[in-house]
Scaffold this active site. Structure first.
Site, mmCIF file in Angstrom:
data_model
loop_
_atom_site.group_PDB
_atom_site.id
_atom_site.type_symbol
_atom_site.label_atom_id
_atom_site.label_comp_id
_atom_site.label_asym_id
_atom_site.label_seq_id
_atom_site.Cartn_x
_atom_site.Cartn_y
_atom_site.Cartn_z
ATOM 1 N N HIS A 138 1.773 1.808 -3.338
ATOM 2 C CA HIS A 138 0.495 2.739 -3.630
ATOM 3 C C HIS A 138 0.624 4.618 -3.450
ATOM 4 O O HIS A 138 1.088 5.921 -4.432
ATOM 5 C CB HIS A 138 -1.018 2.632 -3.505
ATOM 6 C CG HIS A 138 -1.774 1.277 -4.410
ATOM 7 N ND1 HIS A 138 -1.670 1.566 -5.605
ATOM 8 C CD2 HIS A 138 -2.026 0.505 -3.912
ATOM 9 C CE1 HIS A 138 -1.914 0.344 -5.980
ATOM 10 N NE2 HIS A 138 -2.009 -0.806 -4.799
ATOM 11 N N GLU B 219 0.609 -1.036 -0.065
ATOM 12 C CA GLU B 219 0.118 -0.522 0.196
ATOM 13 C C GLU B 219 1.284 1.262 0.406
ATOM 14 O O GLU B 219 0.985 2.164 -0.560
ATOM 15 C CB GLU B 219 -1.072 0.198 1.222
ATOM 16 C CG GLU B 219 -2.161 -1.028 1.668
ATOM 17 C CD GLU B 219 -3.107 -1.130 0.240
ATOM 18 O OE1 GLU B 219 -2.591 0.180 -0.617
ATOM 19 O OE2 GLU B 219 -3.259 -2.044 -0.843
#
Length: 682
Positions: free
Chosen positions: A474, A471
């Protein structure tokens, strides 16, 4: 209204972080109403211009428009996904058709489309910079794809479909959250949870206390089919109860049943695709992705499915051998897989992954793992800002600076699970970067790690560690994208490319210099032993048959639903039977290897943005595996490598064709060989 509603005035906090301490649920809908009106006025001002369309009088004001709406929307949707109280859910349901109607009003505006088409037809005559040219191309393609070229009657029906679909997807997510909470598994006796660590038991006790069930233990469910605890629970009945609860979500015949909801979603998506000139929703979606067509997707999935299923069968046989050697053998079932996988792992590699949690204390993984890798690669630094309050007390705020000391943006981390947070893990933006608007990014990472009782450390599983690195990949994409126009900001790239940067960031988990920094015992500070690291690396392809099969099965179910024509997508389709038929078609119908998501709780597809696009993870993993090989060939964790990756891929955001950006970085197209080797499919 501006004085009374904090959403309608610029935030006074750094980087434009919304002042959530001032925002109440009652502020959202009035703010959206005002933002809709302002955006409509801004677009009307563009379409009323009588002079010939130019980039300056059409594209620039279009990109400047909608700022208030974007700010309000990102502020609200951050909360509606991570802290969806009853009040927020009511707003979300009321807002869904309103947002769909407004989006259609802009995307289907005939005069705006005419102006953009005029520019698109004259592209070669215009002296535009590459980002400007691509902006015209993308707006024209997206408006055409949205239906801007349809006649009035077709547009009216399209608007009806979009509004109904927005309501249905909101209902799907609401039902799933409610059913996931209702199905949390209650255990009367701690002995039923034998095998869990002290930290995990502490979280189960706290979950029970939060529900008013003092003296009991509650295991909450994850978004996907399996559950981390299945690998360590010694009580077979406890494992069965958890997996059974997980697989029954949205299909129990109660008020949270999602079967009718998803059938209508599929039918309306198929009708919409047909209205827009496509045979199926899958064709509609993939036509504007790097894949280009459903056939290309199906070819990749089928190519991988057969060897994955074969590997899973071999793994199953190895597990059954372990079971058969026990005093009371039994046929292996789905809820046994993870538990006996760990036994085989121990026997074959002398490795117990479930015992590694003391080496993965969350704060150390974050600071000395995730953040340090980013600093080594890109030179960025992190400073926590406890003075800045986010939307929930658990959320932490960090300010980031570039190597030259210039401000980069804010990073928010929301680590823990709660009943008001949807399942899974994700990244989203609260503020996106844009030179035109003079904004810097604010991005959020959400995970769903069980929160231990006060005073106890947060210990992560290896899967949690992977998710945290993933994550944050991202987040880096959202932080580093440096563009002029908001349309290209952050992770605004093709869906089947967006997972690529996050997957690449996972490579630093096992990088020696990074692993040595964060993998230290929570009590003794001793590093993870070298022999354990060697065993982890040696076992990387172990259980990949299962992992690849469960993922491919979910991807194929997604494709199957969205490859139905409008005529085929009837309301009488038996959901379970449809899934079974689809899995048999691709040879992934092994009952001991369940799909990662079944339809009734497949949030990515029926309430998220991955409809006909769940294949994206494996599609972009081709690029990821090839990129990891490049890093290894070029010295790994160096600033020079990081800057090249940042400048040529992460930094361009959506302002360039992603495969062109990849070729610029790699010097060629991606090779599938590294992916096949990684997953043991070569």
């Amino acid at each position: 209204m501006t004085d009374a509603n904090p959403l309608l005035a610029p935030s006074a906090l750094p980087y434009g972080l919304p002042d959530y301490s001032l925002i109440e649920p009652g502020h959202y809908l009035p703010a959206f109403e005002a933002a809709f009106q302002e955006h409509t006025r801004e677009v009307s001002a563009i379409t009323r211009v009588r002079s010939m369309p130019t980039f300056e009088n059409t594209m620039v004001p279009l990109e400047a428009s909608g700022r208030l709406l974007g700010d309000v929307a990102r502020t609200f949707y951050t909360v509606s996904s991570a802290d969806a109280t009853d009040a927020i859910q009511e707003i979300d349901e009321a807002l869904a058709p309103l947002m769909a109607a407004h989006t259609d009003a802009i995307q289907l505006d005939a005069e705006l489309y005419r102006r953009i088409k005029t520019l698109h037809d004259r592209l070669d005559e215009l002296a535009l910079e590459p980002e400007q040219r691509y902006l015209v191309e993308r707006h024209f393609r997206e408006m055409t794809q949205a239906g801007a070229g349809l006649d009035a009657e077709a547009k009216a029906r399209l608007t009806e479909l979009n509004q109904r679909l927005s309501s249905l997807t909101t209902t799907f997510e609401k039902n799933l959250l409610a059913d996931t909470n209702d199905l949390a598994v209650v255990f009367d006796d701690a002995a039923e949870l034998d095998g869990l660590t002290e930290s995990e038991l502490s979280a189960a006790v706290q979950n029970a206390v939060d529900r008013g069930l003092e003296g009991k233990h509650v295991v909450t469910l994850t978004l996907f089919t399996g559950h981390p605890y299945l690998a360590s629970l010694t009580n077979r009945e406890s494992r069965r109860r958890i997996l059974e609860a997980s697989r029954s979500r949205g299909a129990r015949g109660n008020e949270n049943d999602n079967r009718d909801v998803l059938r209508e979603i599929v039918r309306l998506r198929a009708e919409r695709a047909e209205l827009l000139g496509f045979a199926t929703h899958a064709e509609y979606v993939t036509s504007d992705e790097t894949a280009g067509s459903p056939e290309a997707v199906h070819d990749l999935l089928r190519r991988l499915a057969a060897p994955a299923a074969t590997n899973a069968s071999r793994e199953q046989a190895a597990l059954q051998e372990i079971v058969d050697a026990e005093p009371e053998p039994f046929p292996l079932e789905a809820h046994d897989w993870a538990f006996y996988t760990e036994k085989v792992r121990q026997a074959r590699f002398d490795l117990d992954r479930t015992a590694l949690r003391p080496w993965f204390e969350a704060e150390r993984v974050l600071q000395d793992g995730v953040f340090r890798a980013a600093t080594e690669l890109y030179g960025i630094t992190f400073a926590e800002r406890p003075d800045l309050r986010a939307y929930h007390p658990d959320v932490r705020v960090f300010e980031l600076h570039n190597a030259d000391g210039s401000a980069l943006g804010l990073f928010l981390l929301d680590l823990y699970t709660r009943d008001t947070k949807r399942g899974g893990a994700w990244m989203n933006s609260i503020v996106s970067q844009s030179r035109l608007r003079g904004t810097k990014p604010i991005v959020v990472n959400n995970l769903n790690v069980p929160k231990p009782a006060p005073g106890r450390p947060t210990l992560l599983t290896l899967d949690d560690v992977t998710t945290l690195f993933h994550e944050f990949g991202h987040a880096l994409h959202g932080l580093f994208a440096t563009v002029t126009y908001p349309h290209f900001a952050g992770t605004a790239v093709f869906r089947d490319f967006v997972e690529f940067p996050s997957q690449v960031n996972e490579m630093w988990i096992y990088w020696p210099a990074i692993l040595a920094g964060y993998a230290k015992h929570v009590e003794t500070g001793e590093p993870l032993p070298a022999e354990v690291i060697d065993k982890l690396l040696a076992s990387e392809t172990f259980n990949q048959g299962f992992a690849t099969s469960e993922y491919l099965a979910a991807s194929w179910i997604d494709q199957a639903w969205h490859s139905l024509t409008a005529e085929q997508a009837g309301a009488d389709i038996d959901v379970a039977g449809f899934e079974a038929s689809a899995l048999a078609d691709i040879g992934l119908d092994n009952p001991v290897v369940p799909t990662r998501y079944s339809s009734t709780y497949f949030a990515h597809v029926f309430s998220g943005g991955y409809s006909a696009g769940y294949y994206s993870y494996i599609w972009s993993e081709v690029l990821d595996a090839d990129t990891v090989e490049w890093f290894r060939e070029n010295g790994g964790l160096t600033r020079a490598n990081g800057e090249r990756f940042r400048d040529r891929l992460l930094g361009v955001g959506g302002s360039k064709d992603p495969l062109e950006a990849y070729r610029d970085f790699r010097g060629r197209d991606a090779d599938i060989r590294p992916l096949l080797e990684r997953r043991g499919l070569a």
